[in-house]
Design a protein around this motif. Structure first.
Motif, PDB file in Angstrom:
ATOM      1  N   GLN A   6       0.829  -1.205   0.000  1.00 47.59           N
ATOM      2  CA  GLN A   6       0.000   0.000   0.000  1.00 47.59           C
ATOM      3  C   GLN A   6       0.860   1.251   0.000  1.00 47.59           C
ATOM      4  O   GLN A   6       0.513   2.256  -0.643  1.00 47.59           O
ATOM      5  CB  GLN A   6      -0.935   0.014   1.213  1.00 47.59           C
ATOM      6  CG  GLN A   6      -1.931   1.171   1.177  1.00 47.59           C
ATOM      7  CD  GLN A   6      -2.760   1.283   2.435  1.00 47.59           C
ATOM      8  OE1 GLN A   6      -2.527   0.582   3.420  1.00 47.59           O
ATOM      9  NE2 GLN A   6      -3.738   2.177   2.428  1.00 47.59           N
ATOM     10  N   SER A   7       1.989   1.222   0.689  1.00 45.31           N
ATOM     11  CA  SER A   7       2.880   2.388   0.712  1.00 45.31           C
ATOM     12  C   SER A   7       3.447   2.682  -0.670  1.00 45.31           C
ATOM     13  O   SER A   7       3.548   3.845  -1.073  1.00 45.31           O
ATOM     14  CB  SER A   7       4.023   2.146   1.709  1.00 45.31           C
ATOM     15  OG  SER A   7       3.525   1.963   3.016  1.00 45.31           O
ATOM     16  N   VAL A   8       3.827   1.632  -1.402  1.00 46.00           N
ATOM     17  CA  VAL A   8       4.318   1.819  -2.770  1.00 46.00           C
ATOM     18  C   VAL A   8       3.213   2.396  -3.647  1.00 46.00           C
ATOM     19  O   VAL A   8       3.438   3.325  -4.445  1.00 46.00           O
ATOM     20  CB  VAL A   8       4.833   0.491  -3.344  1.00 46.00           C
ATOM     21  CG1 VAL A   8       5.235   0.656  -4.819  1.00 46.00           C
ATOM     22  CG2 VAL A   8       6.019  -0.024  -2.544  1.00 46.00           C
ATOM     23  N   PHE A   9       2.010   1.856  -3.503  1.00 42.71           N
ATOM     24  CA  PHE A   9       0.861   2.370  -4.259  1.00 42.71           C
ATOM     25  C   PHE A   9       0.622   3.841  -3.927  1.00 42.71           C
ATOM     26  O   PHE A   9       0.444   4.676  -4.829  1.00 42.71           O
ATOM     27  CB  PHE A   9      -0.373   1.538  -3.940  1.00 42.71           C
ATOM     28  CG  PHE A   9      -1.656   2.098  -4.499  1.00 42.71           C
ATOM     29  CD1 PHE A   9      -2.010   1.877  -5.822  1.00 42.71           C
ATOM     30  CD2 PHE A   9      -2.507   2.843  -3.701  1.00 42.71           C
ATOM     31  CE1 PHE A   9      -3.187   2.394  -6.343  1.00 42.71           C
ATOM     32  CE2 PHE A   9      -3.689   3.364  -4.217  1.00 42.71           C
ATOM     33  CZ  PHE A   9      -4.030   3.136  -5.546  1.00 42.71           C
ATOM     34  N   ASN A  10       0.616   4.176  -2.649  1.00 38.84           N
ATOM     35  CA  ASN A  10       0.362   5.556  -2.226  1.00 38.84           C
ATOM     36  C   ASN A  10       1.442   6.507  -2.734  1.00 38.84           C
ATOM     37  O   ASN A  10       1.151   7.635  -3.149  1.00 38.84           O
ATOM     38  CB  ASN A  10       0.302   5.633  -0.704  1.00 38.84           C
ATOM     39  CG  ASN A  10      -0.955   5.002  -0.131  1.00 38.84           C
ATOM     40  OD1 ASN A  10      -1.834   4.566  -0.877  1.00 38.84           O
ATOM     41  ND2 ASN A  10      -1.039   4.931   1.171  1.00 38.84           N
ATOM     42  N   ALA A  11       2.715   6.067  -2.704  1.00 38.03           N
ATOM     43  CA  ALA A  11       3.798   6.923  -3.182  1.00 38.03           C
ATOM     44  C   ALA A  11       3.643   7.224  -4.670  1.00 38.03           C
ATOM     45  O   ALA A  11       3.833   8.361  -5.113  1.00 38.03           O
ATOM     46  CB  ALA A  11       5.149   6.257  -2.915  1.00 38.03           C
ATOM     47  N   GLY A  12       3.295   6.198  -5.455  1.00 35.48           N
ATOM     48  CA  GLY A  12       3.082   6.416  -6.881  1.00 35.48           C
ATOM     49  C   GLY A  12       1.929   7.357  -7.149  1.00 35.48           C
ATOM     50  O   GLY A  12       2.004   8.239  -8.018  1.00 35.48           O
ATOM     51  N   LEU A  13       0.857   7.186  -6.382  1.00 34.66           N
ATOM     52  CA  LEU A  13      -0.301   8.063  -6.540  1.00 34.66           C
ATOM     53  C   LEU A  13       0.050   9.493  -6.135  1.00 34.66           C
ATOM     54  O   LEU A  13      -0.363  10.463  -6.792  1.00 34.66           O
ATOM     55  CB  LEU A  13      -1.460   7.529  -5.695  1.00 34.66           C
ATOM     56  CG  LEU A  13      -2.886   7.835  -6.163  1.00 34.66           C
ATOM     57  CD1 LEU A  13      -3.110   7.364  -7.587  1.00 34.66           C
ATOM     58  CD2 LEU A  13      -3.898   7.201  -5.223  1.00 34.66           C
TER      59      LEU A  13
END
Length: 309
Positions: A194-201
Motif C-alpha cells: 500500500q505504501s508503494v501504491f500511495n507513493a506512486g499516486l
C-alpha cells in the motif's frame, strides 16, 4: 582593422581570420564545449541514483513535518490518532446504528476502524501529494535536488503517522475479542504494498497539482466518493452479492478496497478468505507496481518544469 607603417606610408592590414566557432548555434557550441542545460531532466537511471543518494534528506524531512504538523494544537501529535478515531465514531453512528450497514458483518467495530485507518493512509498521502510541489516552491527554487523527494517524503510522513496509529488499531481489535495469530504478520507486506501504491499516486498527483491550482479544492470530493466505493463502512461481498457482475468486478478491483481487505483478513478472524476478491495478493502487487512505477515515471517526465513559471 590594423594599421602598419612601411617607408613612411600607412597601410591597412588584413582582418584576422574568424574563429572556428563562428556560425555555430548555441546548441552546437554547448555540445562542443561539454555544456549542459541548467536544471535539465537527468536520465531515469541517474534520477533514481540521485534520489537514493538523498534518502537521508527524505527521511529527515518527513520526520520534521510530522513533528511540526500539530505544534499549534494543545494535544499535539495525539491528533494523528484522534482524527481517524473520531471519524470511525461518526461512521459507526451513521452507518452502523442508523443505516445498519453492520448487518452481516461480524465484529463490526474492528471491521470499521480497520477500514477507516487504512483508507485514511491513502487519502492523506494523495492530499499531501497534491500540494507537495505547489506548496513547497520556495524550497524547490532555492535548492537543487530530485523533485520526487517531496511527494515521497510526504508519503513517508503519512506512513509514520499510520504506524503510530497502528498501536491504537491493534488495541481496539484486541478489545473486540480478537486474539493475535500468525496472520497478523500479513500486515507487514500489506502495508508495504500500500505504501508503494500511495507513493506512486502521490507522485502523479504532485505533477497534476503543480499545474492545476484548483485540484486541491476538488480532491476532497473525489476522495470522499472513492471512500464510499471502497467498503470502508460496509461489506462489499455482502452488499454486492445481488449486484450485476460488472459492478462487483469494479468494486473488487478497487485498489483501496484491496488493501483494506488484506488488513481485515490479517487482523479479524471472522474475515475469511471467502470474503476476499479472487487473487487478492496479485491485485495488491499489481496495483503497487502500476501506481508506483507509472506515477514515478509520470512525475520524472516533467522534472525540469517544477518550480518554473
Amino acid at each position: 582593422m590594423s594599421e602598419t607603417k612601411h617607408d613612411g606610408a600607412v597601410a591597412v592590414g588584413a582582418v584576422p581570420a574568424p574563429s572556428d566557432d563562428t556560425g555555430l548555434s548555441s546548441a552546437e557550441l554547448a555540445a562542443k564545449y561539454g555544456l549542459a542545460v541548467s536544471g535539465a531532466r537527468p536520465g531515469l537511471g541517474d534520477y533514481v541514483r540521485q534520489l537514493w543518494a538523498r534518502r537521508h534528506f527524505i527521511s529527515a524531512f518527513a520526520r520534521a513535518k510530522v513533528s511540526a504538523q500539530y505544534t499549534q494544537a494543545k494535544l499535539g501529535q495525539l491528533w494523528q490518532v484522534m482524527t481517524p478515531l473520531l471519524n470511525a465514531a461518526v461512521y459507526y453512528l451513521i452507518f452502523g446504528l442508523l443505516l445498519h450497514t453492520s448487518k452481516g458483518v461480524d465484529n463490526f467495530i474492528a471491521f470499521l476502524v480497520t477500514g477507516v485507518f487504512i483508507f485514511t493512509f491513502t487519502q492523506s498521502s494523495v492530499m499531501s501529494g497534491v500540494k507537495a510541489v505547489s506548496g513547497n516552491l520556495g524550497l524547490i527554487r532555492a535548492l537543487h535536488f530530485p523533485r520526487a523527494s517531496m511527494p515521497i517524503a510526504f508519503t513517508l510522513m503519512q506512513l509514520q503517522q499510520l504506524l503510530m496509529s497502528m498501536l491504537v488499531l491493534f488495541s481496539i481489535v484486541l478489545m473486540t475479542g480478537e486474539v493475535p495469530t500468525w496472520s497478523w504478520l500479513l500486515t507487514i507486506p500489506a502495508l508495504f504494498l500500500q505504501s508503494v501504491f500511495n507513493a506512486g499516486l502521490a507522485l502523479a498527483m504532485a505533477r497534476l497539482g503543480s499545474k492545476m491550482t484548483d485540484l486541491a479544492q476538488l480532491m476532497p470530493f473525489i476522495l470522499r466518493t472513492w471512500m464510499y466505493m471502497s467498503g470502508v463502512m460496509y461489506s462489499i461481498s455482502h452488499f454486492a452479492a445481488s449486484a450485476p457482475g460488472f459492478v462487483k468486478l469494479l468494486l473488487d478491483l478497487n485498489p483501496a478496497a484491496v488493501y483494506i481487505d488484506l488488513m481485515r483478513f490479517a487482523l479479524i478472524s471472522s474475515y475469511t478468505a471467502a470474503q476476499l476478491p479472487p487473487h487478492v495478493w496479485v491485485l495488491a502487487l499489481g496495483w503497487a507496481l502500476v501506481a508506483g512505477v507509472g506515477g514515478f515515471v509520470y512525475f520524472w517526465k516533467a522534472e525540469e518544469q517544477y518550480g518554473r513559471g
